[in-house]
Scaffold this motif. Sequence first.
Motif, PDB file in Angstrom:
ATOM      1  N   GLY A  14      -4.823  19.835  -7.454  1.00  0.00           N
ATOM      2  CA  GLY A  14      -5.816  20.645  -6.751  1.00  0.00           C
ATOM      3  C   GLY A  14      -6.379  19.839  -5.590  1.00  0.00           C
ATOM      4  O   GLY A  14      -5.633  19.216  -4.845  1.00  0.00           O
ATOM      5  N   PRO A  15      -7.696  19.806  -5.437  1.00  0.00           N
ATOM      6  CA  PRO A  15      -8.278  19.034  -4.338  1.00  0.00           C
ATOM      7  C   PRO A  15      -8.426  17.542  -4.666  1.00  0.00           C
ATOM      8  O   PRO A  15      -8.877  16.770  -3.841  1.00  0.00           O
ATOM      9  CB  PRO A  15      -9.654  19.675  -4.160  1.00  0.00           C
ATOM     10  N   VAL A  16      -8.022  17.132  -5.871  1.00  0.00           N
ATOM     11  CA  VAL A  16      -8.211  15.750  -6.307  1.00  0.00           C
ATOM     12  C   VAL A  16      -6.926  14.952  -6.150  1.00  0.00           C
ATOM     13  O   VAL A  16      -5.858  15.387  -6.576  1.00  0.00           O
ATOM     14  CB  VAL A  16      -8.693  15.694  -7.774  1.00  0.00           C
ATOM     15  N   GLN A  17      -7.047  13.790  -5.538  1.00  0.00           N
ATOM     16  CA  GLN A  17      -5.927  12.867  -5.419  1.00  0.00           C
ATOM     17  C   GLN A  17      -6.085  11.762  -6.447  1.00  0.00           C
ATOM     18  O   GLN A  17      -7.195  11.289  -6.692  1.00  0.00           O
ATOM     19  CB  GLN A  17      -5.878  12.235  -4.038  1.00  0.00           C
ATOM     20  N   ILE A  18      -4.969  11.352  -7.028  1.00  0.00           N
ATOM     21  CA  ILE A  18      -4.966  10.237  -7.966  1.00  0.00           C
ATOM     22  C   ILE A  18      -4.122   9.140  -7.345  1.00  0.00           C
ATOM     23  O   ILE A  18      -3.027   9.395  -6.855  1.00  0.00           O
ATOM     24  CB  ILE A  18      -4.391  10.646  -9.323  1.00  0.00           C
ATOM     25  N   GLY A  19      -4.648   7.947  -7.356  1.00  0.00           N
ATOM     26  CA  GLY A  19      -3.929   6.835  -6.764  1.00  0.00           C
ATOM     27  C   GLY A  19      -4.226   5.544  -7.488  1.00  0.00           C
ATOM     28  O   GLY A  19      -5.049   5.488  -8.406  1.00  0.00           O
ATOM     29  N   LYS A  29      -5.911  -0.406 -11.202  1.00  0.00           N
ATOM     30  CA  LYS A  29      -6.806   0.663 -11.647  1.00  0.00           C
ATOM     31  C   LYS A  29      -6.320   1.979 -11.056  1.00  0.00           C
ATOM     32  O   LYS A  29      -5.658   2.005 -10.014  1.00  0.00           O
ATOM     33  CB  LYS A  29      -8.245   0.413 -11.189  1.00  0.00           C
ATOM     34  N   TYR A  30      -6.663   3.059 -11.706  1.00  0.00           N
ATOM     35  CA  TYR A  30      -6.320   4.391 -11.227  1.00  0.00           C
ATOM     36  C   TYR A  30      -7.603   5.071 -10.786  1.00  0.00           C
ATOM     37  O   TYR A  30      -8.591   5.068 -11.511  1.00  0.00           O
ATOM     38  CB  TYR A  30      -5.636   5.195 -12.335  1.00  0.00           C
ATOM     39  N   ASP A  44     -13.050   5.486 -11.189  1.00  0.00           N
ATOM     40  CA  ASP A  44     -11.960   4.574 -11.524  1.00  0.00           C
ATOM     41  C   ASP A  44     -11.678   4.631 -13.015  1.00  0.00           C
ATOM     42  O   ASP A  44     -12.605   4.732 -13.830  1.00  0.00           O
ATOM     43  CB  ASP A  44     -12.318   3.136 -11.155  1.00  0.00           C
ATOM     44  N   TYR A  45     -10.396   4.535 -13.369  1.00  0.00           N
ATOM     45  CA  TYR A  45      -9.966   4.575 -14.760  1.00  0.00           C
ATOM     46  C   TYR A  45      -8.916   3.491 -14.984  1.00  0.00           C
ATOM     47  O   TYR A  45      -8.221   3.088 -14.060  1.00  0.00           O
ATOM     48  CB  TYR A  45      -9.374   5.949 -15.106  1.00  0.00           C
ATOM     49  N   ALA A  51      -7.190   9.334 -15.614  1.00  0.00           N
ATOM     50  CA  ALA A  51      -7.434   9.826 -14.256  1.00  0.00           C
ATOM     51  C   ALA A  51      -6.927  11.256 -14.095  1.00  0.00           C
ATOM     52  O   ALA A  51      -7.569  12.077 -13.439  1.00  0.00           O
ATOM     53  CB  ALA A  51      -6.768   8.906 -13.242  1.00  0.00           C
ATOM     54  N   GLN A  52      -5.792  11.585 -14.706  1.00  0.00           N
ATOM     55  CA  GLN A  52      -5.267  12.943 -14.646  1.00  0.00           C
ATOM     56  C   GLN A  52      -6.187  13.923 -15.364  1.00  0.00           C
ATOM     57  O   GLN A  52      -6.419  15.029 -14.882  1.00  0.00           O
ATOM     58  CB  GLN A  52      -3.869  13.003 -15.242  1.00  0.00           C
TER      59      GLN A  52
END
Length: 64
Positions: A14-19, A29-30, A44-45, A51-52
């Motif tokens: 969606g509007p969230v990016q995970i990196g 860190k994710y 941060d996770y 994070a997902q």
Amino acid sequence: MPARDFFHSVMRIGPVQIGTHRDRHGRTKYAAVCSRDNCGWSADYSTQSAAQLAARTHRCRITD
């Protein structure tokens, strides 16, 4: 000299990016970051699955 800390985008939910990025101790860190204007949410996770989960359950307060 401190190590460079770059955010590498892994996926978008969606509007969230995970990196990924490295913290000040050199650990990976994710990060989950909302990309909507004026939202400002990020966290941060230590695991990608956490994070997902945060990305799937994030409810942005910004209305279009």
